[in-house]
Motif scaffolding. Structure first.
Motif, PDB file in Angstrom:
ATOM      1  N   ALA A  30     -14.233  19.477  -8.576  1.00  9.25           N
ATOM      2  CA  ALA A  30     -14.238  18.035  -8.326  1.00  9.25           C
ATOM      3  C   ALA A  30     -12.834  17.514  -8.046  1.00  9.25           C
ATOM      4  O   ALA A  30     -12.647  16.637  -7.197  1.00  9.25           O
ATOM      5  N   ALA A  31     -11.824  18.056  -8.731  1.00 15.00           N
ATOM      6  CA  ALA A  31     -10.443  17.618  -8.510  1.00 15.00           C
ATOM      7  C   ALA A  31      -9.937  18.096  -7.151  1.00 15.00           C
ATOM      8  O   ALA A  31      -9.246  17.357  -6.436  1.00 15.00           O
ATOM      9  N   GLN A  32     -10.275  19.328  -6.769  1.00  9.11           N
ATOM     10  CA  GLN A  32      -9.889  19.829  -5.446  1.00  9.11           C
ATOM     11  C   GLN A  32     -10.542  18.993  -4.351  1.00  9.11           C
ATOM     12  O   GLN A  32      -9.910  18.647  -3.343  1.00  9.11           O
ATOM     13  N   TRP A  33     -11.812  18.658  -4.551  1.00  8.55           N
ATOM     14  CA  TRP A  33     -12.514  17.854  -3.558  1.00  8.55           C
ATOM     15  C   TRP A  33     -11.889  16.465  -3.441  1.00  8.55           C
ATOM     16  O   TRP A  33     -11.726  15.944  -2.331  1.00  8.55           O
ATOM     17  N   ALA A  34     -11.535  15.871  -4.587  1.00 16.54           N
ATOM     18  CA  ALA A  34     -10.904  14.551  -4.571  1.00 16.54           C
ATOM     19  C   ALA A  34      -9.573  14.596  -3.833  1.00 16.54           C
ATOM     20  O   ALA A  34      -9.238  13.698  -3.052  1.00 16.54           O
ATOM     21  N   ALA A  35      -8.791  15.660  -4.074  1.00 14.12           N
ATOM     22  CA  ALA A  35      -7.492  15.789  -3.414  1.00 14.12           C
ATOM     23  C   ALA A  35      -7.663  15.850  -1.899  1.00 14.12           C
ATOM     24  O   ALA A  35      -6.932  15.182  -1.143  1.00 14.12           O
ATOM     25  N   TYR A  36      -8.623  16.644  -1.440  1.00 13.50           N
ATOM     26  CA  TYR A  36      -8.814  16.758   0.008  1.00 13.50           C
ATOM     27  C   TYR A  36      -9.406  15.485   0.612  1.00 13.50           C
ATOM     28  O   TYR A  36      -9.102  15.135   1.768  1.00 13.50           O
ATOM     29  N   ASN A  37     -10.216  14.771  -0.131  1.00  9.20           N
ATOM     30  CA  ASN A  37     -10.695  13.481   0.368  1.00  9.20           C
ATOM     31  C   ASN A  37      -9.527  12.532   0.584  1.00  9.20           C
ATOM     32  O   ASN A  37      -9.484  11.788   1.565  1.00  9.20           O
ATOM     33  N   ALA A  38      -8.564  12.552  -0.347  1.00  6.93           N
ATOM     34  CA  ALA A  38      -7.366  11.726  -0.184  1.00  6.93           C
ATOM     35  C   ALA A  38      -6.571  12.168   1.039  1.00  6.93           C
ATOM     36  O   ALA A  38      -6.065  11.336   1.806  1.00  6.93           O
ATOM     37  N   ILE A  39      -6.457  13.487   1.240  1.00  6.69           N
ATOM     38  CA  ILE A  39      -5.716  14.015   2.400  1.00  6.69           C
ATOM     39  C   ILE A  39      -6.310  13.506   3.707  1.00  6.69           C
ATOM     40  O   ILE A  39      -5.588  13.067   4.604  1.00  6.69           O
ATOM     41  N   THR A  40      -7.630  13.540   3.829  1.00  3.95           N
ATOM     42  CA  THR A  40      -8.258  13.128   5.088  1.00  3.95           C
ATOM     43  C   THR A  40      -8.052  11.641   5.371  1.00  3.95           C
ATOM     44  O   THR A  40      -8.219  11.202   6.509  1.00  3.95           O
ATOM     45  N   MET A  41      -7.694  10.873   4.342  1.00  6.29           N
ATOM     46  CA  MET A  41      -7.408   9.454   4.535  1.00  6.29           C
ATOM     47  C   MET A  41      -5.909   9.171   4.574  1.00  6.29           C
ATOM     48  O   MET A  41      -5.486   8.012   4.524  1.00  6.29           O
ATOM     49  N   GLY A  42      -5.099  10.229   4.609  1.00  9.77           N
ATOM     50  CA  GLY A  42      -3.656  10.033   4.607  1.00  9.77           C
ATOM     51  C   GLY A  42      -3.155   9.467   3.296  1.00  9.77           C
ATOM     52  O   GLY A  42      -2.127   8.786   3.248  1.00  9.77           O
ATOM     53  N   GLY A  43      -3.878   9.764   2.223  1.00 10.93           N
ATOM     54  CA  GLY A  43      -3.541   9.212   0.914  1.00 10.93           C
ATOM     55  C   GLY A  43      -2.596  10.095   0.122  1.00 10.93           C
ATOM     56  O   GLY A  43      -2.086  11.104   0.630  1.00 10.93           O
ATOM     57  N   TRP A  44      -2.379   9.735  -1.126  1.00 18.07           N
ATOM     58  CA  TRP A  44      -1.437  10.475  -1.964  1.00 18.07           C
ATOM     59  C   TRP A  44      -1.960  10.592  -3.381  1.00 18.07           C
ATOM     60  O   TRP A  44      -2.866   9.861  -3.799  1.00 18.07           O
ATOM     61  N   LEU A  45      -1.369  11.558  -4.113  1.00 16.24           N
ATOM     62  CA  LEU A  45      -1.813  11.893  -5.461  1.00 16.24           C
ATOM     63  C   LEU A  45      -0.704  11.585  -6.457  1.00 16.24           C
ATOM     64  O   LEU A  45       0.450  11.954  -6.239  1.00 16.24           O
ATOM     65  N   ALA A  46      -1.065  10.926  -7.535  1.00 18.43           N
ATOM     66  CA  ALA A  46      -0.142  10.704  -8.650  1.00 18.43           C
ATOM     67  C   ALA A  46      -0.578  11.595  -9.801  1.00 18.43           C
ATOM     68  O   ALA A  46      -1.703  11.474 -10.290  1.00 18.43           O
ATOM     69  N   ILE A  47       0.300  12.523 -10.211  1.00 21.43           N
ATOM     70  CA  ILE A  47      -0.019  13.466 -11.283  1.00 21.43           C
ATOM     71  C   ILE A  47       0.724  13.033 -12.548  1.00 21.43           C
ATOM     72  O   ILE A  47       1.948  12.845 -12.508  1.00 21.43           O
ATOM     73  N   PRO A  48       0.029  12.860 -13.677  1.00 21.52           N
ATOM     74  CA  PRO A  48       0.719  12.502 -14.921  1.00 21.52           C
ATOM     75  C   PRO A  48       1.800  13.516 -15.275  1.00 21.52           C
ATOM     76  O   PRO A  48       1.638  14.721 -15.026  1.00 21.52           O
ATOM     77  N   ASP A  49       2.896  13.036 -15.858  1.00 16.52           N
ATOM     78  CA  ASP A  49       4.002  13.936 -16.228  1.00 16.52           C
ATOM     79  C   ASP A  49       3.526  15.056 -17.143  1.00 16.52           C
ATOM     80  O   ASP A  49       3.891  16.215 -16.960  1.00 16.52           O
ATOM     81  N   ASP A  50       2.737  14.716 -18.152  1.00 12.84           N
ATOM     82  CA  ASP A  50       2.245  15.706 -19.115  1.00 12.84           C
ATOM     83  C   ASP A  50       0.938  16.279 -18.598  1.00 12.84           C
ATOM     84  O   ASP A  50      -0.078  15.581 -18.539  1.00 12.84           O
ATOM     85  N   VAL A  51       0.953  17.551 -18.214  1.00 12.06           N
ATOM     86  CA  VAL A  51      -0.246  18.186 -17.663  1.00 12.06           C
ATOM     87  C   VAL A  51      -0.938  19.078 -18.697  1.00 12.06           C
ATOM     88  O   VAL A  51      -1.888  19.786 -18.374  1.00 12.06           O
ATOM     89  N   GLU A  52      -0.453  19.033 -19.940  1.00 14.79           N
ATOM     90  CA  GLU A  52      -1.066  19.835 -21.000  1.00 14.79           C
ATOM     91  C   GLU A  52      -2.040  19.029 -21.847  1.00 14.79           C
ATOM     92  O   GLU A  52      -2.998  19.565 -22.379  1.00 14.79           O
ATOM     93  N   ARG A  53      -1.800  17.741 -21.977  1.00 14.51           N
ATOM     94  CA  ARG A  53      -2.685  16.893 -22.784  1.00 14.51           C
ATOM     95  C   ARG A  53      -2.720  15.498 -22.192  1.00 14.51           C
ATOM     96  O   ARG A  53      -1.778  15.077 -21.507  1.00 14.51           O
ATOM     97  N   LEU A  54      -3.804  14.798 -22.442  1.00 18.15           N
ATOM     98  CA  LEU A  54      -3.951  13.436 -21.938  1.00 18.15           C
ATOM     99  C   LEU A  54      -3.180  12.473 -22.836  1.00 18.15           C
ATOM    100  O   LEU A  54      -3.442  12.382 -24.032  1.00 18.15           O
ATOM    101  N   ARG A  55      -2.221  11.777 -22.260  1.00 21.29           N
ATOM    102  CA  ARG A  55      -1.474  10.735 -22.965  1.00 21.29           C
ATOM    103  C   ARG A  55      -1.830   9.401 -22.307  1.00 21.29           C
ATOM    104  O   ARG A  55      -1.202   9.000 -21.317  1.00 21.29           O
TER     105      ARG A  55
END
Length: 555
Positions: A250-275
């Motif tokens: 689902a995350a890969q699909w979301a990323a590519y959907n953003a790509i096809t719209m010329g969009g961008w991804l914001a990734i949280p600094d902490d990728v080990e736990r949800l803050r």
């Protein structure tokens, strides 16, 4: 094919990067990488794979549906630009990448890399000890690419540093030409059984779930030029907060959907736990438009923080949910706190792609687990004899046309999951559903976790929704366990919110408001924390073991 084009995922990204190269693509920590930046790094990664002899060795037309003619590369990474670069770079070299869960222990990792016959592995340095412990038992694994991180773990003997390979020049012999027939491989989560590699043609998964059919449209993209025009027209407008791990489809699909719209991804600094506080400040600072969640496991901590804090979330237009259901309580709290947003629920699977969706706004009356299907989605009769018409009731949720080739190395399971009904090949992953009189589809749940108690079929997601309506319940998973009287009895594993309580009688009472008496759990087992995957999916094997232990303790 769509028109004269056979889309592949490398050229999709390259097309957008050429059209809007200066546009930001990834925001993560202190990095702001443009499409051109990432495309150059993708090139270097692809050049390295080709230089060590990895690629495609047998074309698709010469293979059975469950076979692969490409080398495979495992992506054993947490979220970050490297995940996307390794994925797209593999496609560019005609290597088939696949997702590796970073929660796996050594034996699970050994199983996955053996089953996939992985020849290469890109992994975070924090996982180097696990890789070192099993590499001698993996004769196919020849190429190790280590991504430096805060762990401080040294480079494994024979491994190469990720940053050292992304500047690799093109090999003298040149690069292969990617094809839409090349594989997109997605391993299932294995929460109810052993993980299996689902094989898709890249063309099919792109059109099915990765932006090849623009959201809200019933028309597919017809050319790379149309894709470029679309990206230029909306460059920078679409943005997604990438909380769910990219190791899930689902995350890969979301990323590519953003790509096809010329969009961008914001990734949280902490990728080990949800803050939640840091995540919401990121949304506020970058003015993110869309927040994907995976059920209550991600949504509840976020809404807790939204209610307690002071955040400007006026930029948010949609919260999208998929992979696990949202409880009615959490849904209501989100729409009350953010009345300006649209809450979108989507249904799909590794074996089917995106299938159905529904949306809610503040004050709207929404029927739980009921969705509007795409034209290619239907309900197949329980005996696989025909497609059910509206109002005919229960069967198997299914999808036709743009579906996978099969399961890697498993001809028998491929035939079982992708049957032919009335001359049409369907994907039937195992979800039970009802087709309603108005054509909408009510999702009942995965058959593998359905409980047969006293001759009655009980769908665990329906019971979980009922229990989650109690305000003291923070999380819940429902399973069956052996019973002399019922054959199997319903048991709820419940995590209560901090500082709150609920008696069995109170939980039974809230269940009685929405489900029949025979569906109400015979036992409620409290636990400090429900075990879920990083994407929020319930670990039913863990829950069943806990429920069985509870029965033994009571005997």
């Amino acid at each position: 094919m769509v028109g004269d084009v056979n889309f592949n995922l490398s050229t999709v990204f390259a097309t957008v990067a050429k059209a809007i190269g200066d546009q930001t693509f990834v925001v993560w920590r202190d990095r702001r990488l443009s499409y051109a930046d990432v495309d150059a790094r993708v090139d270097g990664f692809a050049h390295y794979l080709a230089s060590v002899g990895l690629g495609c060795h047998t074309e698709r037309h010469a293979l059975a549906e469950h076979e692969s003619g490409q080398d495979h590369l495992g992506i054993y990474l947490r979220n970050g630009n490297e995940y996307l670069e390794a994925m797209i770079g593999s496609y560019r070299a005609r290597v088939a990448p696949f997702n590796v869960s970073y929660r796996y222990v050594e034996e699970e990792l050994l199983y996955l890399l053996t089953d996939s016959k992985a020849r290469a592995l890109a992994y975070n340095a924090e996982f180097a000890p696990r890789v070192a412990a099993i590499r001698d038992r993996l004769p196919h694994l020849q190429v190790l690419i280590q991504v430096a991180d805060d762990s401080g773990n040294a480079l494994l003997p024979g491994a190469v540093d990720y940053e050292s390979v992304i500047t690799t020049p093109a090999p003298a012999a040149g690069m292969p030409t990617p094809s839409g027939d090349d594989l997109y491989i997605l391993y299932t989560g294995g929460t109810t059984g052993m993980p299996k590699g689902v094989l898709w043609r890249q063309h099919d998964i792109f059109l099915s779930s990765m932006g090849g059919r623009p959201f809200g449209s019933d028309q597919f993209l017809q050319s790379y030029e149309e894709l470029a025009q679309r990206a230029r027209a909306s460059a920078g407008a679409m943005s997604i907060l990438m909380i769910p791990p990219l190791m899930h489809g689902a995350a890969q699909w979301a990323a590519y959907n953003a790509i096809t719209m010329g969009g961008w991804l914001a990734i949280p600094d902490d990728v080990e736990r949800l803050r939640p506080d840091a995540v919401l400040r990121l949304v506020e600072r970058e003015k993110v438009l869309s927040i994907p969640v995976v059920g209550d496991a991600i949504a509840r901590p976020l809404i807790d923080e939204i209610e307690a804090g002071d955040y400007d979330l006026s930029s948010v237009v949609t919260i999208t949910n998929g992979g696990a259901p949202l409880s009615p309580t959490v849904r209501e709290r989100i729409l009350a706190a953010l009345p300006h947003i649209m809450l979108l629920d989507a249904v799909g699977a590794s074996e089917s792609g995106a299938q159905m969706s529904t949306f809610a706004t503040a004050g709207a009356d929404v029927q739980a687990a009921t969705f509007n299907p795409q034209p290619d989605t239907a309900v197949i009769a329980e005996d696989f004899s025909r497609v059910l018409r509206p109002g005919e009731g229960g069967g198997w949720l299914a999808r036709r046309d743009l579906i996978p080739l099969g399961y890697l190395g498993d001809e028998t399971k491929t035939a079982r999951t992708f049957p032919t009904v009335d001359g049409v090949r369907w994907s039937v992953p195992g979800d039970r559903a009802n087709v309603l009189a108005d054509g909408r589809i009510q999702l009942l749940g995965r058959d593998s976790v359905t409980i047969n108690s006293g001759g009655e079929k009980i769908f665990v997601e329906e019971v979980e929704r009922a229990i989650a309506a109690h305000p003291s319940v923070y999380d819940v998973v429902v399973v069956g366990r052996p019973s002399e009287r019922w054959g199997s009895e319903v048991v709820a594993i419940v995590q209560l919110a901090e500082g709150l309580s609920a008696t069995d009688e109170e939980l039974v009472e809230v269940c009685q408001r929405s489900i029949a008496r025979y569906k109400i759990p015979k036992a409620f087992i409290r636990t400090p924390k429900i075990v879920r995957s990083p994407a929020g999916k319930a670990d039913y094997r863990w829950a069943k073991a806990l429920a069985t232990e509870g029965a033994l303790a009571d005997s």
